[in-house]
Design a protein around this motif. Structure first.
Motif, short mmCIF file in Angstrom:
data_model
loop_
_atom_site.label_atom_id
_atom_site.label_comp_id
_atom_site.label_asym_id
_atom_site.label_seq_id
_atom_site.Cartn_x
_atom_site.Cartn_y
_atom_site.Cartn_z
N ALA A 1 -9.15 29.97 55.12
CA ALA A 1 -9.68 31.23 54.59
C ALA A 1 -10.19 32.08 55.74
O ALA A 1 -10.95 31.60 56.60
CB ALA A 1 -10.81 30.95 53.60
N VAL A 2 -9.79 33.36 55.76
CA VAL A 2 -10.07 34.23 56.90
C VAL A 2 -10.52 35.61 56.42
O VAL A 2 -10.03 36.11 55.40
CB VAL A 2 -8.80 34.42 57.77
N LEU B 1 1.11 33.81 55.95
CA LEU B 1 -0.09 34.57 55.68
C LEU B 1 -0.05 35.05 54.23
O LEU B 1 0.92 35.67 53.80
CB LEU B 1 -0.20 35.79 56.62
N ILE B 2 -1.11 34.76 53.48
CA ILE B 2 -1.28 35.26 52.11
C ILE B 2 -2.39 36.30 52.15
O ILE B 2 -3.47 36.06 52.69
CB ILE B 2 -1.65 34.13 51.15
N ALA B 3 -2.12 37.50 51.60
CA ALA B 3 -3.11 38.58 51.66
C ALA B 3 -2.98 39.48 50.45
O ALA B 3 -1.95 39.48 49.76
CB ALA B 3 -2.92 39.40 52.94
N ALA B 4 -4.03 40.25 50.20
CA ALA B 4 -3.98 41.27 49.15
C ALA B 4 -3.06 42.40 49.61
O ALA B 4 -3.11 42.81 50.77
CB ALA B 4 -5.38 41.81 48.87
N VAL C 1 -5.17 32.50 54.69
CA VAL C 1 -5.44 33.23 53.45
C VAL C 1 -6.43 34.34 53.79
O VAL C 1 -7.63 34.08 53.98
CB VAL C 1 -6.00 32.31 52.35
N LEU C 2 -5.94 35.56 53.93
CA LEU C 2 -6.75 36.69 54.34
C LEU C 2 -7.45 37.29 53.13
O LEU C 2 -6.81 37.79 52.20
CB LEU C 2 -5.87 37.75 55.02
N LEU C 3 -8.79 37.27 53.13
CA LEU C 3 -9.57 37.69 51.97
C LEU C 3 -10.21 39.07 52.14
O LEU C 3 -11.11 39.44 51.40
CB LEU C 3 -10.65 36.64 51.68
N THR D 1 3.10 36.88 52.47
CA THR D 1 3.06 36.92 51.01
C THR D 1 1.94 37.85 50.59
O THR D 1 0.76 37.57 50.82
CB THR D 1 2.81 35.52 50.42
N LEU D 2 2.30 39.01 50.01
CA LEU D 2 1.31 39.99 49.57
C LEU D 2 1.19 39.94 48.05
O LEU D 2 2.19 39.99 47.34
CB LEU D 2 1.72 41.39 50.01
#
Length: 454
Positions: A28-29, A96-99, A5-7, A120-121
């Motif tokens: 969380a990354v 990978l989940i990111a903004a 989970v790219l924050l 997943t953006l």
């Protein structure tokens, strides 16, 4: 199998759909991209050490906030693509989940991971969430049309509920995360580098403190439309821009706070105007997604693309260096540029004027100005910065917008208080301080206004 989970662009716990999106084993990354701070464009560094330090502060506060929920934050410094790929291999992550970014370079860095990693953006920094997502092909190129498409009953996605870890989520703990930090210690030499008078509002806690003060406690929002053209002072701007740019404050949260203030206290032209500015910000984000790298062409989104770097003569190089240093000989320009160099911020009025002077009076490639702003601004945001510069140059969403420096100076600094404050070497009194220095070239259209200084 697990999920990263790219924050990076969502350094907050409030209204953060990234934290709610995943299930199973989650990591969380944050990856602080080296090129964004130490890379160059047109010979200029992409950022300054003060902005780097600010971002580190926001990241470390997020780390502490997550730790209160027994969630660890993995900190990495390096190239975004290769760093995430290595971390995915290390943690056996397949998702990978990111903004969702707006910058085409940041988008490409994530897209390079697609294939072995499911991407997943989530557009968590837009006024319009998934249910209200715009059709990129139908986004108008003019702001007025964009605004009218959404007003008067402007629908904005509500913030998501406060983050509470769910039972089906298994986050890496703070102790476990410590074993996966890499290269972060390389930043120690750069931390705490600062050259400005006051710290900016960037962490989530600080941003909400500012929001409570500005909107609810002191109600400066009721005067925003009148003060937004001021050049200095504690409230010449709302000062939410740095936190919005970093993602430590949600634009939906800010919008909702304004709406609640209008419902509970008062609605006026100023409360509307702050929402109006947020809509401008939204417009540029969608424009950058629509035209992508065209925003870095010399011709912007008009005409044949030209990505050749700016070419300057020796004279133009001297003029550009003087503009950067606030030594053009035009007091109104120099005062604003020195404010930028000393504080990392500048009023909206100042930004338009110094941009106009560089482009239309010094005849220097607008991209150099945009690149210098990218380096210096603490509230730098790719879409707003490059979109606004192209706008003034006439290569974006409008015709060229040249300004008359003397006329503008007299309108917005009538007694030259700002100019004399920023340029203490000036000895002229009152408005005469706006007079250009001797031997400074004066455009013909300024001459009538110079008479006002007599």
């Amino acid at each position: 199998m697990s999920t990263l989970v790219l924050l990076n662009q969502a350094l907050r716990l409030r209204d953060n759909p990234l934290l709610n999106a995943g299930s199973g084993t989650l990591h969380a990354v944050v990856v602080l991209d080296k090129a964004q701070f130490f890379g160059k464009q047109y010979g200029l560094y992409r950022a300054n050490l003060w902005r780097l330090n600010q971002q580190i502060q926001a990241i470390l506060q997020l780390q502490q906030a997550l730790a209160t929920k027994q969630i660890g934050l993995i900190l990495r410094f390096g190239d975004t693509t290769s760093t995430l790929q290595a971390l995915a291999n290390e943690l056996n992550a397949t998702t990978l989940i990111a903004a969702e970014p707006t910058s085409p370079h940041e988008y490409a860095a994530l897209q390079q991971l697609a294939g072995p990693i499911t991407l997943t953006l989530i557009d968590c920094n837009s006024l319009f969430g998934a249910a209200l997502r715009l059709d990129i092909n139908r986004v108008p190129d003019r702001f007025t049309a964009f605004r009218k498409n959404h007003e008067p009953l402007l629908q904005v996605s509500l913030p998501v509920p406060p983050f509470i870890p769910r039972s089906e989520q298994h986050w890496l703990t703070p102790q476990q995360a410590e074993h996966h930090h890499a290269n972060w210690s390389a930043l120690d030499d750069y931390r705490h580098a600062s050259s400005a008078a006051t710290p900016p509002i960037i962490t989530e806690t600080a941003a909400w403190q500012r929001l409570q003060q500005y909107i609810w406690q002191e109600q400066h929002i009721l005067h925003y439309k009148e003060t937004r053209n001021a050049l200095q002072g504690e409230h010449y701007a709302s000062f939410f821009s740095s936190a919005l740019a970093l993602g430590s404050l949600s634009t939906r949260d800010l919008w909702q706070q304004i709406v609640e203030f209008e419902q509970q206290v008062q609605a006026n032209d100023s409360t509307y105007w702050l929402k109006f500015e947020l809509l401008w910000r939204e417009f540029f984000r969608w424009q950058m997604r629509k035209y992508q790298s065209r925003w870095f062409s010399q011709t912007g989104i008009k005409g044949q693309p030209n990505f050749q770097p700016p070419q300057l003569t020796a004279t133009q190089r001297r003029k550009f260096a003087a503009w950067c240093a606030g030594q053009t000989g035009i007091p109104f320009v120099d005062a604003n540029m020195r404010l930028l160099n000393q504080s990392g911020l500048m009023s909206n009025r100042g930004r338009q004027n110094v941009a106009s002077y560089l482009i239309h009076d010094l005849a220097i490639d607008w991209r150099l100005g945009a690149a210098y702003f990218e380096q210096r601004l603490l509230d730098y945001e790719c879409a707003s910065n490059w979109g606004n510069w192209a706008y003034i140059a006439g290569y974006g969403n409008s015709e060229a917008r040249p300004f008359n420096m003397i006329k503008q100076a007299l309108a917005y600094d009538p007694k030259a208080d700002f100019v004399r404050h920023m340029l203490p070497e000036l000895t002229a009194k009152d408005k005469t301080a706006h007079r250009p220095q001797a031997n400074t070239p004066i455009p013909a259209q300024w001459h009538n206004w110079l008479k006002e200084l007599d």
